[in-house]
Structures are given as C-alpha cells and as structure tokens.
Design a protein around this motif. Structure first.
Motif, mmCIF file in Angstrom:
data_model
loop_
_atom_site.group_PDB
_atom_site.id
_atom_site.type_symbol
_atom_site.label_atom_id
_atom_site.label_comp_id
_atom_site.label_asym_id
_atom_site.label_seq_id
_atom_site.Cartn_x
_atom_site.Cartn_y
_atom_site.Cartn_z
ATOM 1 N N THR A 73 -0.468 5.340 12.010
ATOM 2 C CA THR A 73 0.805 4.230 11.545
ATOM 3 C C THR A 73 1.000 3.551 12.801
ATOM 4 O O THR A 73 1.852 2.501 12.604
ATOM 5 C CB THR A 73 2.268 4.961 11.195
ATOM 6 O OG1 THR A 73 2.480 5.789 12.453
ATOM 7 C CG2 THR A 73 1.895 6.176 10.050
ATOM 8 N N ARG A 81 -0.814 -1.525 5.765
ATOM 9 C CA ARG A 81 -1.536 -0.175 5.449
ATOM 10 C C ARG A 81 -2.976 -0.240 5.210
ATOM 11 O O ARG A 81 -3.656 0.659 5.278
ATOM 12 C CB ARG A 81 -0.863 0.358 4.234
ATOM 13 C CG ARG A 81 0.738 0.562 4.406
ATOM 14 C CD ARG A 81 1.415 1.391 3.353
ATOM 15 N NE ARG A 81 1.017 1.310 2.033
ATOM 16 C CZ ARG A 81 1.901 0.422 1.358
ATOM 17 N NH1 ARG A 81 3.059 0.029 1.752
ATOM 18 N NH2 ARG A 81 1.780 0.295 0.039
ATOM 19 N N ASP A 134 6.183 11.932 4.905
ATOM 20 C CA ASP A 134 5.755 11.065 6.070
ATOM 21 C C ASP A 134 4.944 9.733 5.454
ATOM 22 O O ASP A 134 5.121 8.546 5.805
ATOM 23 C CB ASP A 134 4.641 11.728 7.025
ATOM 24 C CG ASP A 134 5.513 12.743 7.614
ATOM 25 O OD1 ASP A 134 6.908 12.645 7.861
ATOM 26 O OD2 ASP A 134 4.778 13.675 8.365
ATOM 27 N N TYR A 135 4.392 9.900 4.504
ATOM 28 C CA TYR A 135 3.480 8.680 3.748
ATOM 29 C C TYR A 135 4.481 7.808 3.021
ATOM 30 O O TYR A 135 4.448 6.526 3.196
ATOM 31 C CB TYR A 135 2.339 9.206 2.985
ATOM 32 C CG TYR A 135 1.718 7.775 2.422
ATOM 33 C CD1 TYR A 135 0.783 6.950 3.287
ATOM 34 C CD2 TYR A 135 2.017 7.265 1.051
ATOM 35 C CE1 TYR A 135 0.214 6.004 2.571
ATOM 36 C CE2 TYR A 135 1.578 6.185 0.698
ATOM 37 C CZ TYR A 135 0.625 5.612 1.372
ATOM 38 O OH TYR A 135 0.035 4.321 0.943
ATOM 39 N N TYR A 138 6.303 5.690 5.775
ATOM 40 C CA TYR A 138 5.388 4.740 6.116
ATOM 41 C C TYR A 138 5.252 3.469 5.060
ATOM 42 O O TYR A 138 5.505 2.492 5.459
ATOM 43 C CB TYR A 138 4.075 5.445 6.339
ATOM 44 C CG TYR A 138 3.033 4.238 6.932
ATOM 45 C CD1 TYR A 138 3.294 3.718 7.954
ATOM 46 C CD2 TYR A 138 1.872 4.218 6.032
ATOM 47 C CE1 TYR A 138 2.043 2.832 8.201
ATOM 48 C CE2 TYR A 138 0.805 3.555 6.375
ATOM 49 C CZ TYR A 138 1.114 2.668 7.414
ATOM 50 O OH TYR A 138 0.111 1.913 7.873
#
Length: 146
Positions: A73, A81, A134-135, A138
């Motif tokens: 990240t 991304r 977490d993804y 992000y």
C-alpha cells in the motif's frame, strides 16, 4: 469470468489501434516525441509496481492473484491500486500518438473496461478474501486506476 492475461489484452488493444490507425493517420513528428516520453513514463510506472511487489516477495503473476502474500500500500500503490495496468494505459496512449491516430485512442478506454472486468475485479475479490478489512480500507482510500 474469462481469464485473459493483461499482457494479451494490451497486445490485442495495440493491434486494434494499429488497424484503426490505417484509416485515421494524422502524422506529426512532435507527437512521436510525446509518445516516447509517455511510453517511458508508462514503463517506469509498471516497473516500479513490479519492483515493489518483488521487494515484498509477493506474486506479480496476474493469473494467480490468490497467491498474494502481502498487501502493498506504499509508494506508487498509495496513488493507484494497479500501477502495472496504469503503465500499460500510458504505453497504449503513447502507441496511439506514435501511430498518429486520434481515432485509435478510442481503444484505450475499451482496454481499461476489459482489464477492469476480465482481470481487476477478479484480483479484487481474491485480495479481499486474503486481506479482508485491510484491503477494503485500502480500496476505499486509493483509486483503482488513478
């Protein structure tokens, strides 16, 4: 979903652009200079993305996103991304300029749609399964393309 590797999608787009350029060729020497610059930027963006994955020892294989071991990240991944795919877009825009064909630029958003639906969405599902919240966090902060 059909599994068409990103490089194959980019090559198909480049071939389509070349075909379209036969119909719509508006050559300009200045455009070729800009094309070289954009191609260099695109390749640099893609290489930085690959380098960051290699540095974290996670897979760069787009056919097997489920083998990802680290959610990267930072660096270029703080801005997009998908820097490797953004790099391909820059190279395709450069190719259209090199060909001197404004009409061939129409293929670029088609390539982006193709990549989004045939590749990126599949990767996003795999990454969400592996990295969970977490993804999701992000992906809420950083855009898919730019």
């Amino acid at each position: 979903m059909i599994n068409v590797p990103p490089v194959v999608q980019a090559l198909v787009a480049a071939i389509l652009m070349s075909t379209v350029a036969i119909i719509d060729r508006q050559y300009s020497g200045m455009l070729r200079g800009i094309a070289v610059g954009l191609a260099f930027i695109g390749m640099a963006i893609a290489v930085i993305g690959v380098w960051q994955f290699k540095k974290h020892r996670t897979t760069v294989n787009p056919v097997s996103p489920e083998k990802s071991s680290t959610l990267v990240t930072w660096g270029i991944y703080a801005y997009t991304r998908n820097p490797m795919y953004v790099g391909m877009v820059f190279v395709l825009i450069a190719w259209a300029l090199w060909l001197g064909s404004a009409f061939s630029l129409i293929i670029v958003p088609l390539f982006m749609l193709s990549m989004t639906y045939l590749q990126i969405k599949r990767e996003e599902i795999a990454l969400q399964q592996i990295f969970g919240d977490d993804y999701i966090e992000y992906s809420n902060k950083v855009r898919r393309w730019l």
